[in-house]
Design an enzyme around this catalytic site. Structure first.
Site, PDB file in Angstrom:
ATOM      1  N   CYS A   2       0.936  -1.378  -0.181  1.00 44.38           N
ATOM      2  CA  CYS A   2      -0.075   0.079  -0.035  1.00 44.38           C
ATOM      3  C   CYS A   2       0.982   1.182   0.055  1.00 44.38           C
ATOM      4  CB  CYS A   2      -0.724   0.199   1.100  1.00 44.38           C
ATOM      5  SG  CYS A   2      -2.077  -1.195   1.416  1.00 44.38           S
ATOM      6  N   ARG A  27       3.456   0.080  -5.350  1.00 43.07           N
ATOM      7  CA  ARG A  27       3.517  -0.526  -3.835  1.00 43.07           C
ATOM      8  C   ARG A  27       2.113  -1.396  -3.661  1.00 43.07           C
ATOM      9  NH1 ARG A  27       6.790   1.716  -0.279  1.00 43.07           N
ATOM     10  NH2 ARG A  27       5.442   1.323   1.414  1.00 43.07           N
ATOM     11  N   TRP A  74      -2.746  -2.580  -1.660  1.00 37.49           N
ATOM     12  CA  TRP A  74      -2.336  -4.081  -1.751  1.00 37.49           C
ATOM     13  C   TRP A  74      -3.218  -4.971  -0.655  1.00 37.49           C
ATOM     14  CZ3 TRP A  74       0.241  -7.902   0.738  1.00 37.49           C
ATOM     15  CH2 TRP A  74       0.720  -9.154   0.068  1.00 37.49           C
ATOM     16  N   ASN A 100      -1.292   2.058   5.774  1.00 34.89           N
ATOM     17  CA  ASN A 100      -0.347   1.076   5.094  1.00 34.89           C
ATOM     18  C   ASN A 100       0.167   0.111   6.363  1.00 34.89           C
ATOM     19  OD1 ASN A 100       1.521  -0.233   3.792  1.00 34.89           O
ATOM     20  ND2 ASN A 100       3.308   1.344   4.041  1.00 34.89           N
ATOM     21  N   GLY A 101       0.011  -1.118   6.339  1.00 39.18           N
ATOM     22  CA  GLY A 101       0.358  -1.950   7.455  1.00 39.18           C
ATOM     23  C   GLY A 101      -0.596  -2.844   7.834  1.00 39.18           C
ATOM     24  N   GLU A 486      17.754 -16.289  -9.859  1.00 38.57           N
ATOM     25  CA  GLU A 486      17.347 -14.956  -9.974  1.00 38.57           C
ATOM     26  C   GLU A 486      16.494 -15.017 -11.239  1.00 38.57           C
ATOM     27  OE1 GLU A 486      16.566 -12.605  -8.352  1.00 38.57           O
ATOM     28  OE2 GLU A 486      16.414 -11.092  -9.917  1.00 38.57           O
ATOM     29  N   LYS A 490      12.590 -13.971 -11.792  1.00 39.11           N
ATOM     30  CA  LYS A 490      12.520 -12.833 -12.725  1.00 39.11           C
ATOM     31  C   LYS A 490      11.475 -13.159 -13.760  1.00 39.11           C
ATOM     32  CE  LYS A 490      13.315 -10.258 -11.152  1.00 39.11           C
ATOM     33  NZ  LYS A 490      14.100  -9.648 -10.116  1.00 39.11           N
ATOM     34  N   GLU A 493       7.773 -14.027 -11.798  1.00 41.32           N
ATOM     35  CA  GLU A 493       6.992 -13.029 -11.321  1.00 41.32           C
ATOM     36  C   GLU A 493       6.557 -12.044 -12.395  1.00 41.32           C
ATOM     37  OE1 GLU A 493       8.867 -10.303  -8.382  1.00 41.32           O
ATOM     38  OE2 GLU A 493      10.852 -10.426  -9.568  1.00 41.32           O
ATOM     39  N   HIS A 509      19.455 -35.195  -9.520  1.00 40.83           N
ATOM     40  CA  HIS A 509      19.008 -35.718  -8.118  1.00 40.83           C
ATOM     41  C   HIS A 509      17.403 -35.481  -8.019  1.00 40.83           C
ATOM     42  CE1 HIS A 509      22.950 -36.723  -6.468  1.00 40.83           C
ATOM     43  NE2 HIS A 509      23.316 -35.368  -6.822  1.00 40.83           N
ATOM     44  N   LYS A 609       6.080  -3.799  -4.353  1.00 39.91           N
ATOM     45  CA  LYS A 609       7.612  -3.412  -4.528  1.00 39.91           C
ATOM     46  C   LYS A 609       7.879  -3.604  -3.252  1.00 39.91           C
ATOM     47  CE  LYS A 609      11.103  -1.877  -6.451  1.00 39.91           C
ATOM     48  NZ  LYS A 609      11.752  -2.725  -7.200  1.00 39.91           N
TER      49      LYS A 609
END
Ligand code: M6R
Length: 614
Positions: A2, A27, A74, A100-101, A486, A490, A493, A509, A609
């Site tokens: 948020c 965000r 969010w 926000n939180g 990574e 990428k 996402e 394995h 983010k």
């Protein structure tokens, strides 16, 4: 998650709030809203969906008013809907809150407030704050929003950055922070609060980060800071040297692509002037750790989340190899629950782009509690991580807006290389001559990255071939193992394709069972001590009908002979630095695949983010 923004000043708030929200959309983007005090009424506009929906709604509407708040959400408590979008108001709609939180004790508070006759309109945790403030403000003869907010937040458990405005104190905005980021911006006859700097960067570069348990009182005459008992405190402003243009797309289709292409410059900025070639010393941005303390470090823990965690994994390889200090890498969300062994000879290196990731901050605090030394590698000046750590080294990339981290990651890798060299130098593991040689190879990196970016057409062509695939495997070994992870992160996402990163030697394995004609495997085969082993791994894939897309070093004809399906030739570079050059190609590949699939590259579904909740 948020983003919040608030404004008090002599200009019309609507445009300023909308601009601020657009900069904070990274965000969270499932709903948005604004509220403005206009002619003794509270005008509240909210929309489900992106900020563009809200913008469409308020664009033609004339809303006059100089005090307002905005929010981009969010979802945590309550599905994305107009009813759950912020701002949230009290029963009489005389005040609004953006938040926000997470308010952890909201159910208890809600129960109590319901019993007291309050009527709730949303499913959110946030709404309790509006009702609490109402409960304190209503009986006051002389309405004092500051006092009402202070009494309300005493009841809250959890994390919050809030901004509150009320018709009962109409020239005031009150904001408070506990574990969620919040800054105050100081303009000329105008004052702002925001979750992050880009929201206000086009109006002021003078900011004061709000610290935990602080309350801020803003009017058009000034910004005043208080502790949780309403004792006045003095805070020093800082100047942000980010350019507002960096927070724009600058002709690129997406922020992510722009940020990928900024990397030669951002790596250069990050390492520029970082080393004293006379003494071989690393120049920290802030450092309360003495050289003796640095020399005495017996163990390093890298703690981070997501992409930054992959940087930490590379850090373990480099620091152990170059500086011979034993290292561990921990996901920040696991660190404090597994009771790591910490003391003052332990250094915790927290890697975080935002400096506000809740798990990383919690790990940092846990480390401090046990007397360990702490260092933050961070991109945001004045963020919580930089305030909490004993030492700070900034990645100087400017704001990273794309939700998928790109330029921050390569800058983190560059700093980690520099740190490994520095540790080796202070502990006399390498000579001064070698220190300088290594640093000079780091300084050549931006030019190499530029060369790699010129490979974009080739990468795009390969993306065109593979973009309809459902699954991908990424393989790398040694320092390039974290880069395989990574690359896979990428891709998943931003394109929503299932992708897994693996250590190439580990394929036999288990994951080898996945290999068939439908499984493209991206292999990092750019050389180094494990080169021959990686070639064997490619042969194992080919023997089972898998498709191989390999990154190899220019001049390597051998790899062609073993029949890889697609090959991207990379410039010659030391194995350590191939982590950065290989990353750039994997970023471009993920970007083009996602773009070809029509995905929202900068704002992938379900992501935000900065993850400022646990
Ligand atoms: O701001 P931080 O570096 O602490 O963020 C950590 C992760 O949330 C972040 O790297 C995330 O994994 C990105 N979406 C990766 O692209």
């Amino acid at each position: 998650m948020c983003g919040i923004v608030g404004y008090v000043g002599r200009y019309n708030a609507k445009g300023i709030l909308m601009n601020g929200l657009k900069k904070l959309e990274y965000r969270g983007y499932d709903s948005a809203g604004i509220a403005i005090i206009s002619h003794r009424a509270l005008v509240i506009r909210r929309c489900k969906g992106k900020i563009s929906c809200l913008e469409e709604r308020v664009l033609k509407e004339y809303i006059e008013g100089n005090v307002g708040v905005g929010h981009t959400r969010w979802a945590t408590h309550g599905r994305p809907s107009e009813g759950n979008a912020h701002p949230h108001s009290d029963c009489a709609s005389r005040l609004v809150v953006v938040h926000n939180g997470i308010i952890e004790n909201y159910l208890q508070l809600k129960k109590r407030l319901l019993a007291g006759g309050h009527v709730f309109k949303s499913e959110t945790d946030t709404e309790v704050i509006a009702h609490l403030v109402e409960q304190y403000l209503k009986p006051m003869k002389k309405k004092d929003l500051l006092k009402a907010v202070q009494l309300s937040i005493k009841q809250l458990k959890g994390s919050y950055a809030i901004a509150v405005i009320s018709l009962d104190d109409p020239h005031t905005l009150v904001a408070a922070r506990h574990f969620s980021p919040l800054i105050v911006g100081l303009g000329r006859d105008e004052y702002f609060v925001a979750s992050d700097i880009p929201a206000i960067l086009d109006r002021t570069k003078t900011v004061i980060p709000v610290q935990d348990n602080e309350i801020v009182h803003l009017t058009s005459l000034g910004a005043h800071f208080y502790d949780h008992n309403l004792r006045k405190i003095t805070r020093k402003p800082m100047t942000i040297d980010w350019d507002p243009v960096t927070a724009e797309k600058g002709g690129y289709k997406h922020f992510m692509l722009k940020e990928i292409f900024e990397q030669p410059m951002t790596i250069q900025e990050t390492i520029r002037g970082r080393f004293s070639l006379e003494s071989g010393d690393l120049i920290f941005d802030e450092n309360n750790l003495s050289k003796t303390a640095m020399k005495g470090i017996r163990k390093i823990y890298f703690v981070a989340c997501g992409t930054a965690y992959h940087a930490g994994m590379v850090g373990k390889y480099l620091v152990e190899d170059i500086a011979k200090i034993p290292c561990e890498v921990d996901l920040a969300s696991e660190f404090r629950y597994r009771k790591p062994l910490l003391d003052k000879e332990t250094l915790i290196i927290a890697i975080t782009q935002s400096g506000e990731t809740a798990d990383t901050l919690a790990a940092l605090r846990e480390a401090k509690r046990h007397g360990a030394r702490t260092l933050a590698i961070c991109n945001v000046t004045g963020s919580s991580a930089t305030r909490d750590a004993d030492g700070v080294v900034y990645t100087r990339t400017g704001p990273e807006i794309g939700v998928a981290s790109t330029k921050a990651f390569t800058a983190q890798l560059a700093i980690i290389c520099a740190l490994a060299i520095y540790f080796a130098h202070v502990r006399a593991i390498i000579t001064k001559k070698r220190t300088i040689e290594l640093m000079e190879s780091l300084y050549r990196l931006p030019r190499l990255v530029k060369k790699v970016l010129a490979l974009e057409p080739a990468v795009k062509a390969v993306a065109q071939k593979y973009f309809k695939q459902r699954d991908f495997l990424y393989l790398g070994r040694n320092v390039n193992y974290p880069i395989a992870l990574e690359g896979a992160l990428k891709l998943k996402e931003i394109s929503y394709i299932h992708a897994e990163g693996y250590a190439a030697g580990e394929m036999k394995h288990g994951p080898i069972a996945l290999i068939d004609e439908q499984m493209p495997v991206v292999v990092l085969a750019t050389g180094g001590v494990v080169y021959d082993k990686v070639l064997s791994n490619i042969q194992e894939i080919k023997a089972r009908g898998g498709m191989v897309l390999a990154l190899a070093t220019e001049g390597d004809h051998h790899i062609k002979k073993i029949g890889v399906d697609d090959l991207i030739y990379m410039p010659q570079v030391a194995e350590v630095l191939s982590t950065i050059t290989n990353t750039v190609v994997l970023q471009l590949f993920a970007y083009h695949v996602a773009n070809l699939r029509g995905c929202d590259v900068d704002q992938p579904r379900n992501l935000a983010k900065s993850v400022v909740v646990e």
